[in-house]
Structures are given as structure tokens and as C-alpha cells.
Design a protein around this motif. Structure first.
Motif, mmCIF file in Angstrom:
data_model
loop_
_atom_site.group_PDB
_atom_site.id
_atom_site.type_symbol
_atom_site.label_atom_id
_atom_site.label_comp_id
_atom_site.label_asym_id
_atom_site.label_seq_id
_atom_site.Cartn_x
_atom_site.Cartn_y
_atom_site.Cartn_z
ATOM 1 N N VAL A 123 0.957 -1.232 0.160
ATOM 2 C CA VAL A 123 0.178 -0.093 -0.116
ATOM 3 C C VAL A 123 1.091 1.309 -0.014
ATOM 4 O O VAL A 123 0.566 2.237 -0.620
ATOM 5 N N GLU A 124 1.956 1.163 0.848
ATOM 6 C CA GLU A 124 2.818 2.278 0.790
ATOM 7 C C GLU A 124 3.572 2.496 -0.410
ATOM 8 O O GLU A 124 3.796 3.769 -0.979
ATOM 9 N N ALA A 125 4.033 1.308 -0.832
ATOM 10 C CA ALA A 125 4.795 1.560 -2.100
ATOM 11 C C ALA A 125 4.194 1.921 -3.186
ATOM 12 O O ALA A 125 4.617 2.533 -4.344
ATOM 13 N N SER A 126 2.894 1.454 -3.328
ATOM 14 C CA SER A 126 1.944 1.916 -4.656
ATOM 15 C C SER A 126 1.909 3.483 -4.703
ATOM 16 O O SER A 126 1.720 4.192 -5.788
ATOM 17 N N GLY A 127 1.844 4.167 -3.556
ATOM 18 C CA GLY A 127 1.820 5.815 -3.815
ATOM 19 C C GLY A 127 0.467 6.378 -3.803
ATOM 20 O O GLY A 127 0.093 7.537 -3.958
ATOM 21 N N LEU A 128 -0.678 5.449 -3.756
ATOM 22 C CA LEU A 128 -1.962 5.788 -4.030
ATOM 23 C C LEU A 128 -2.600 6.324 -2.820
ATOM 24 O O LEU A 128 -2.440 5.777 -1.689
ATOM 25 N N VAL A 160 -10.570 3.563 -7.898
ATOM 26 C CA VAL A 160 -9.259 3.702 -8.012
ATOM 27 C C VAL A 160 -8.479 4.247 -9.167
ATOM 28 O O VAL A 160 -7.382 4.667 -9.181
ATOM 29 N N THR A 161 -9.376 4.190 -10.282
ATOM 30 C CA THR A 161 -8.881 4.504 -11.602
ATOM 31 C C THR A 161 -8.142 6.048 -11.667
ATOM 32 O O THR A 161 -7.245 5.950 -12.038
ATOM 33 N N ALA A 162 -8.693 7.069 -11.279
ATOM 34 C CA ALA A 162 -8.170 8.357 -11.551
ATOM 35 C C ALA A 162 -6.931 8.185 -10.763
ATOM 36 O O ALA A 162 -5.905 9.091 -11.245
ATOM 37 N N ASP A 163 -6.646 7.995 -9.348
ATOM 38 C CA ASP A 163 -5.470 8.121 -8.753
ATOM 39 C C ASP A 163 -4.218 7.235 -9.266
ATOM 40 O O ASP A 163 -3.475 7.662 -9.614
ATOM 41 N N ALA A 164 -4.877 5.847 -9.938
ATOM 42 C CA ALA A 164 -3.966 4.990 -10.674
ATOM 43 C C ALA A 164 -3.160 5.573 -11.918
ATOM 44 O O ALA A 164 -2.092 5.685 -12.412
ATOM 45 N N LEU A 165 -3.968 6.378 -12.728
ATOM 46 C CA LEU A 165 -3.816 6.921 -13.920
ATOM 47 C C LEU A 165 -2.600 8.024 -13.646
ATOM 48 O O LEU A 165 -1.933 8.468 -14.483
ATOM 49 N N MET A 166 -2.768 8.619 -12.554
ATOM 50 C CA MET A 166 -1.922 9.837 -12.165
ATOM 51 C C MET A 166 -0.644 9.222 -11.674
ATOM 52 O O MET A 166 0.515 9.971 -11.904
ATOM 53 N N ARG A 219 -3.653 2.102 -18.015
ATOM 54 C CA ARG A 219 -4.607 2.487 -18.783
ATOM 55 C C ARG A 219 -5.808 1.505 -18.700
ATOM 56 O O ARG A 219 -5.533 0.169 -19.072
ATOM 57 N N PRO A 220 -7.040 1.779 -18.286
ATOM 58 C CA PRO A 220 -8.023 0.933 -18.322
ATOM 59 C C PRO A 220 -9.001 0.659 -19.701
ATOM 60 O O PRO A 220 -8.767 1.731 -20.565
ATOM 61 N N VAL A 221 -9.446 -0.393 -19.896
ATOM 62 C CA VAL A 221 -9.928 -0.718 -21.251
ATOM 63 C C VAL A 221 -11.387 -1.530 -21.191
ATOM 64 O O VAL A 221 -11.126 -2.692 -20.428
ATOM 65 N N GLY A 222 -12.362 -0.722 -21.179
ATOM 66 C CA GLY A 222 -13.704 -1.490 -20.986
ATOM 67 C C GLY A 222 -14.347 -1.999 -22.225
ATOM 68 O O GLY A 222 -14.246 -1.293 -23.202
ATOM 69 N N LEU A 223 -14.451 -3.389 -22.427
ATOM 70 C CA LEU A 223 -14.960 -3.860 -23.607
ATOM 71 C C LEU A 223 -16.424 -4.880 -22.895
ATOM 72 O O LEU A 223 -16.234 -5.259 -21.765
ATOM 73 N N ARG A 224 -17.435 -4.920 -23.851
ATOM 74 C CA ARG A 224 -18.627 -5.353 -23.551
ATOM 75 C C ARG A 224 -18.361 -7.018 -23.802
ATOM 76 O O ARG A 224 -17.622 -7.486 -24.708
ATOM 77 N N ASP A 225 -18.824 -8.007 -23.223
ATOM 78 C CA ASP A 225 -18.725 -9.415 -23.244
ATOM 79 C C ASP A 225 -17.186 -9.845 -23.202
ATOM 80 O O ASP A 225 -16.865 -10.469 -24.011
ATOM 81 N N LEU A 226 -16.653 -9.325 -22.339
ATOM 82 C CA LEU A 226 -15.174 -9.515 -22.169
ATOM 83 C C LEU A 226 -14.742 -11.211 -22.387
ATOM 84 O O LEU A 226 -15.304 -11.680 -21.629
ATOM 85 N N SER A 227 -13.769 -11.249 -23.221
ATOM 86 C CA SER A 227 -13.343 -12.620 -23.281
ATOM 87 C C SER A 227 -11.945 -12.629 -23.662
ATOM 88 O O SER A 227 -11.293 -11.604 -23.878
ATOM 89 N N SER A 228 -11.113 -13.884 -23.485
ATOM 90 C CA SER A 228 -9.742 -13.873 -23.851
ATOM 91 C C SER A 228 -9.539 -13.295 -25.228
ATOM 92 O O SER A 228 -8.543 -12.854 -25.787
#
Length: 241
Positions: free
Chosen positions: A10-15, A25-31, A36-45
Motif C-alpha cells: 500500500v505504501e509503495a503503490s503511492g495511491l 481507484v482508476t483516477a489516482d492510478a492513472l496519475m 490504462r483501463p480498457v472497457g469491453l462488452r462481453d469480455l473474453s480472452s
């Protein structure tokens, strides 16, 4: 009491600690992370493979199935895939879980390799030159990632995972994600503020956790609390106050 590895992560992540809940958590992680988050419908491999191929990155995935989330990482960068058809609580947890994989299974081992070998190992980690025999052996022993990594959230309807190394990696990603989304100190307060039979429900509602993860988190916190008390009794004796 939080495990030592979790406090360090937790400390090392800097969030930063969340200021309001539910927390995404997305906005803080992007900074702070190259992710990069990627949203897809009906996600599959297969959809992940196709998305990457369309952008010039070939990744072979030896299985085909639907999934909640997937992390692809290379050169200290990451893509976090999630299913847009999932509800907001599930999406929020999926992104945090896969960020946990990115941090624990890619960034931290990469940092250990750079600290151990020096900057000269970076071209090996980025597949720009082959590793020497000594580097290869040490990389295996140290668990250093080389090249593209893929982690899948491989879960059944109850959120259970298998056993062994994969299970340990999944459990740690779960635990770090939960600590980011619902810090254990606050989560224990929520659990104590009401009858025991509604603890899981209160955790889910307050922190915006999926139902199965709220149940799992309650079990985790009870277990950690039990270990803490057992440890004190074991070292100080029954009469310790």
C-alpha cells in the motif's frame, strides 16, 4: 492487523487514502502508474487478443473463455481490461484487482530486478536483448518477469480461485484491491457498527463492493483479527494485558 507485505505494498503503490466511498481507484492510478483501463462488452480472452492485435501487439492466449477482467503488462506499462456489462461494483473491484496484479506481479518484481542487477537489466526485461545465463538463472530464482504478462480473473460464481501459486497471486491481488477500496481500519469500524448478521451487507453498501467480495472481506478481516490475537497470546502468555 494487516500483513506486513500488504502494508508495504500500500505504501509503495503511492495511491492516496480514499476521501469518500465508494472509491474508484482508476483516477489516482492513472496519475501515478503507467496504466490504462480498457472497457469491453462481453469480455473474453479472444476479445483481448483481437483488441491487442488491432493495435500491433501480438499476444498468444492458450485458452478461450469469458472473464471479468484481464491485465496485460510489459516494460513497466499496463492495460487493465474490464467487462462493461458488469455492474458498477463489479467493474470497480475488477479494475482494482487487476491493478493489484500489475503492481504486485509486474512493477514490484521489475523494481527488484533493477535494484539487484542495475539499469543494465532493463533491456532484458523489455526483450531488447537476451538474458545471459547468469541473468536467466537469477530471474527464475527471483521471480522476475520478462516480456508481456497476462493475468486473468479466473473465478467461479462464489469468487473462489484454485490452489498453489495462481491462488496465492489471486488472493494477494484481491487483498490489495480491498485495502485500496475499503481500508481495513475503516472496514472493521463498519463491521462493528451494527449486528453481526449484517456485517457483509454493510461492507458492501458502504464501500460499494460486490456481494461475494464483501462476504470474502468479512472473512479475511475476522481471520486477520484472530491471527493478531493468537500471536499476542502466544508470545506474551494468557495473562498478558
Amino acid at each position: 492487523m494487516k500483513p506486513a507485505w500488504l502494508r508495504e505494498a500500500v505504501e509503495a503503490s503511492g495511491l492516496p487514502p480514499p476521501e469518500a466511498f465508494p472509491y474508484d481507484v482508476t483516477a489516482d492510478a492513472l496519475m501515478r502508474l503507467r496504466v490504462r483501463p480498457v472497457g469491453l462488452r462481453d469480455l473474453s480472452s479472444e476479445k483481448v487478443r483481437q483488441w491487442l492485435a488491432q493495435r500491433g501487439r501480438t499476444v498468444e492466449i492458450g485458452y478461450h473463455r469469458a472473464m471479468h477482467g484481464c491485465m496485460v503488462a510489459w516494460e513497466g506499462k499496463g492495460l487493465v481490461f474490464f467487462d462493461r456489462n458488469d455492474g458498477p461494483d463489479e467493474q470497480r473491484f475488477t479494475v482494482a484487482h487487476e491493478l493489484g496484479h500489475f503492481f504486485l506481479d509486474h512493477l514490484l518484481p521489475r523494481k527488484r530486478a533493477l535494484d539487484f542487477f542495475g539499469e543494465g537489466i532493463q533491456d532484458v526485461l523489455d526483450q531488447k536483448r537476451p538474458a545471459t545465463r547468469e541473468e536467466s538463472l537469477t530471474s527464475v530464482l527471483e521471480g522476475v518477469p520478462i516480456g508481456v504478462q497476462i493475468h486473468l480473473m479466473d473465478r467461479g460464481p462464489t469468487g473462489a480461485v484454485g490452489t498453489g501459486v495462481v491462488a496465492r497471486s489471486e488472493q494477494r491481488a484481491d487483498r490489495l484491491a480491498l485495502e485500496w477500496l475499503a481500508p481495513s481500519k475503516l472496514a472493521r469500524q463498519v463491521m462493528q457498527d451494527g449486528p453481526p448478521e449484517t456485517q457483509e451487507q454493510r461492507l458492501g453498501q458502504h464501500f460499494g463492493l460486490p456481494g461475494h467480495m464483501a462476504e470474502a472481506y468479512a472473512r479475511i478481516l475476522r481471520r486477520e483479527e484472530g491471527r493478531s490475537r493468537f500471536s499476542i497470546v502466544s508470545f506474551l502468555g494468557e495473562d498478558a494485558g
